[in-house]
Design a protein around this motif. Structure first.
Motif, mmCIF file in Angstrom:
data_model
loop_
_atom_site.group_PDB
_atom_site.id
_atom_site.type_symbol
_atom_site.label_atom_id
_atom_site.label_comp_id
_atom_site.label_asym_id
_atom_site.label_seq_id
_atom_site.Cartn_x
_atom_site.Cartn_y
_atom_site.Cartn_z
ATOM 1 N N TYR A 78 0.827 -1.239 0.073
ATOM 2 C CA TYR A 78 0.010 0.042 -0.004
ATOM 3 C C TYR A 78 0.794 1.343 -0.060
ATOM 4 O O TYR A 78 0.524 2.390 -0.591
ATOM 5 N N GLY A 79 1.712 1.367 0.829
ATOM 6 C CA GLY A 79 2.551 2.577 0.860
ATOM 7 C C GLY A 79 3.319 2.703 -0.213
ATOM 8 O O GLY A 79 3.673 4.024 -0.613
ATOM 9 N N ASP A 80 3.927 1.988 -0.939
ATOM 10 C CA ASP A 80 4.619 1.985 -2.413
ATOM 11 C C ASP A 80 3.564 2.514 -3.316
ATOM 12 O O ASP A 80 3.889 3.261 -4.151
ATOM 13 N N GLN A 81 2.438 2.082 -3.276
ATOM 14 C CA GLN A 81 1.102 2.415 -4.318
ATOM 15 C C GLN A 81 1.090 3.901 -4.157
ATOM 16 O O GLN A 81 0.982 4.513 -5.003
ATOM 17 N N ARG A 82 0.998 4.452 -2.839
ATOM 18 C CA ARG A 82 0.909 5.740 -2.783
ATOM 19 C C ARG A 82 2.171 6.791 -3.462
ATOM 20 O O ARG A 82 1.835 7.563 -3.890
ATOM 21 N N ARG A 83 3.328 6.221 -3.195
ATOM 22 C CA ARG A 83 4.225 6.721 -3.701
ATOM 23 C C ARG A 83 4.484 6.715 -5.253
ATOM 24 O O ARG A 83 4.774 7.661 -5.717
ATOM 25 N N LEU A 84 4.076 5.597 -5.706
ATOM 26 C CA LEU A 84 4.013 5.438 -7.312
ATOM 27 C C LEU A 84 2.742 6.514 -7.910
ATOM 28 O O LEU A 84 3.197 7.320 -8.756
ATOM 29 N N GLU A 85 1.881 6.704 -7.160
ATOM 30 C CA GLU A 85 0.974 7.815 -7.551
ATOM 31 C C GLU A 85 1.730 9.170 -7.406
ATOM 32 O O GLU A 85 1.209 9.875 -8.259
ATOM 33 N N ILE A 86 2.411 9.306 -6.426
ATOM 34 C CA ILE A 86 2.800 10.737 -6.399
ATOM 35 C C ILE A 86 3.901 10.920 -7.567
ATOM 36 O O ILE A 86 3.988 11.860 -8.296
ATOM 37 N N ALA A 87 4.585 9.743 -7.827
ATOM 38 C CA ALA A 87 5.780 9.732 -8.820
ATOM 39 C C ALA A 87 5.004 9.942 -10.328
ATOM 40 O O ALA A 87 5.294 10.576 -11.274
#
Length: 257
Positions: free
Chosen positions: A157-166
């Motif tokens: 989940y946390g990586d998906q959040r970061r991917l969305e920002i990227a």
């Protein structure tokens, strides 16, 4: 000499079925600002983001980005103008790879069109190579380069959040709107996120407006904070001013007996 704000929001309002969801909202962001937008549940924060990004059309008011009026433009045109966002509920392309999620966003700035894609012209091939390199560089910054070939939906989940920002950054925005990026994160992930947002602003020179319920994160990284309650701004100031503002305390905790 006064400098015009990068994002100038003036008297923005919208009503749904006669109920005013946001009333006379105003905000100014200068280049490099990192500001917060907070308020109790149902205060109208995400509605403001939807107004800024063309999801909703305001009943009245103006949104001006770098001197350009955005009212009436479709969301893709607003993104192309330099206003990008993430969402409260993650909206990644779950079945595409991590890399392709970012590459799709990079194509907002692509110059070669359908002819180049169909006939694989040298210009198109060179541009595709450059966009792929740009996407990989963003993934490196966000610590996701080693997952470039994985499906986005398989990420924690946390990586998906970061991917969305990227992905939002891949559109090369002037202003980045983050809608509750820490939602669902554990304490360690929130610490890493606050560091990441600070890094993003410094490295990419982007201006940031943040909606967030985690007050510790907001108070730590935001220089100014606007507080909404029932669609109306009740306070605006530094974190220290907001923490001690009577109207803010009442909105969150209720009036004293």
């Amino acid at each position: 000499m006064s400098v015009s704000p990068l994002l100038d929001v003036r008297d923005l309002s919208i009503a749904f079925g006669g109920l005013k969801a946001v009333s006379d909202f105003a905000l100014q962001l200068n280049p490099g600002d990192l500001q917060g937008l907070i308020g109790p549940n149902g205060a109208g924060k995400t509605t403001v983001f939807n107004l800024l990004t063309g999801v909703y059309t305001p009943t009245s008011g103006e949104v001006v980005l770098a001197g350009r009026r955005l009212n009436g433009l479709k969301p893709n045109r607003i993104a192309a103008a330099g206003l990008a966002r993430t969402f409260q509920n993650i909206r990644l392309f779950a079945n595409l790879t991590v890399l392709d999620n970012v590459r799709v966003a990079c194509h907002l700035r692509a110059r070669t069109g359908l002819f180049g894609a169909v006939f694989q012209t040298p210009g198109h091939v060179a541009e595709e190579r450059a966009l792929r390199a740009q996407a990989l560089e963003l993934l490196e910054v966000f610590g996701l380069a080693d997952r470039a070939g994985a499906d986005a939906g398989s990420l924690p989940y946390g990586d998906q959040r970061r991917l969305e920002i990227a992905r939002a950054l891949a559109t090369e925005p002037k202003v980045l709107l983050l809608d509750e990026p820490a939602a669902g994160m554990n304490p360690q992930e929130k610490v890493e996120l606050s560091d990441l947002i600070t890094l993003v602003r410094a490295r990419f020179g982007v201006t940031v407006l943040l909606i967030e319920h985690d007050m510790g994160l907001v108070m730590k990284i935001c220089e100014r904070i606007t507080v909404l309650d029932h669609g109306v701004i009740i306070a605006n100031g530094t974190p220290a001013e907001i923490q001690s503002h009577p109207a803010v305390i009442e909105a969150y905790l209720g009036a004293a007996p």
